[in-house]
Design a protein around this motif. Sequence first.
Motif, PDB file in Angstrom:
ATOM      1  N   CYS A   1      48.880  52.925  48.066  1.00 28.12           N
ATOM      2  CA  CYS A   1      47.667  52.007  48.481  1.00 28.12           C
ATOM      3  C   CYS A   1      48.005  51.335  49.871  1.00 28.12           C
TER       4      CYS A   1
ATOM      5  N   TRP B   1      49.304  47.859  40.203  1.00 28.60           N
ATOM      6  CA  TRP B   1      48.628  49.151  39.984  1.00 28.60           C
ATOM      7  C   TRP B   1      48.211  49.037  38.682  1.00 28.60           C
ATOM      8  N   TYR B   2      46.806  49.414  38.467  1.00 29.92           N
ATOM      9  CA  TYR B   2      46.231  49.236  37.050  1.00 29.92           C
ATOM     10  C   TYR B   2      45.673  50.694  36.935  1.00 29.92           C
TER      11      TYR B   2
ATOM     12  N   ARG C   1      40.779  48.670  31.102  1.00 32.44           N
ATOM     13  CA  ARG C   1      41.507  48.719  32.523  1.00 32.44           C
ATOM     14  C   ARG C   1      43.024  47.978  32.061  1.00 32.44           C
TER      15      ARG C   1
ATOM     16  N   HIS D   1      53.393  45.705  38.611  1.00 34.08           N
ATOM     17  CA  HIS D   1      53.031  44.673  39.561  1.00 34.08           C
ATOM     18  C   HIS D   1      54.371  44.488  40.690  1.00 34.08           C
TER      19      HIS D   1
ATOM     20  N   TYR E   1      44.181  52.188  39.862  1.00 37.20           N
ATOM     21  CA  TYR E   1      43.573  51.477  40.813  1.00 37.20           C
ATOM     22  C   TYR E   1      44.685  50.403  41.419  1.00 37.20           C
ATOM     23  N   CYS E   2      44.638  50.043  42.604  1.00 42.34           N
ATOM     24  CA  CYS E   2      45.319  49.267  43.344  1.00 42.34           C
ATOM     25  C   CYS E   2      44.521  47.901  43.373  1.00 42.34           C
ATOM     26  N   ARG E   3      45.405  46.819  43.231  1.00 44.29           N
ATOM     27  CA  ARG E   3      44.796  45.522  43.321  1.00 44.29           C
ATOM     28  C   ARG E   3      45.800  44.557  44.198  1.00 44.29           C
TER      29      ARG E   3
ATOM     30  N   LEU F   1      46.314  40.646  46.179  1.00 46.99           N
ATOM     31  CA  LEU F   1      46.083  39.139  46.229  1.00 46.99           C
ATOM     32  C   LEU F   1      46.308  38.621  47.497  1.00 46.99           C
TER      33      LEU F   1
ATOM     34  N   ASP G   1      40.887  38.340  45.623  1.00 51.07           N
ATOM     35  CA  ASP G   1      41.316  39.320  44.847  1.00 51.07           C
ATOM     36  C   ASP G   1      40.564  40.559  45.206  1.00 51.07           C
ATOM     37  N   TYR G   2      41.491  41.627  45.770  1.00 49.86           N
ATOM     38  CA  TYR G   2      40.855  42.896  46.102  1.00 49.86           C
ATOM     39  C   TYR G   2      41.264  44.153  45.136  1.00 49.86           C
ATOM     40  N   TRP G   3      40.142  45.138  45.259  1.00 50.24           N
ATOM     41  CA  TRP G   3      40.536  46.369  44.436  1.00 50.24           C
ATOM     42  C   TRP G   3      40.143  47.515  45.279  1.00 50.24           C
TER      43      TRP G   3
END
Length: 115
Positions: A22, A36-37, A45, A50, A94-96, A98, A103-105
Amino acid sequence: QVQLVESGGGLVQAGASLRLSCAASGVTMCISGMGWYRQAPGKERELVAHITSGGTTNYADSVKGRFTISRDNAKNTAYLQMSSLKPEDTAVYYCRGLVGTNDYWGQGTQVTVSS
């Protein structure tokens, strides 16, 4: 504008390994937490793993001992090393990130594990 881009997904057989990446761009301050989700068809989800900026990690019980999250702060990149993959790991990952209070995805990458 911060963007997260995942890569590394694919189709593998059960027992195989994959490494997801990511990469964050447009970042002007520290990414405090990266995670990671995953979302399987028909399911919500869920958090997979983390990692904080200091390297503290936590994992979902279902992946403990099989998945490892890491990050390279200099490259603003997070990784998810997945081993001993099972068909139930099949999902969009998905990557997240902060950044400050934002908050970004990422857009997600498909992981499919065949039996």
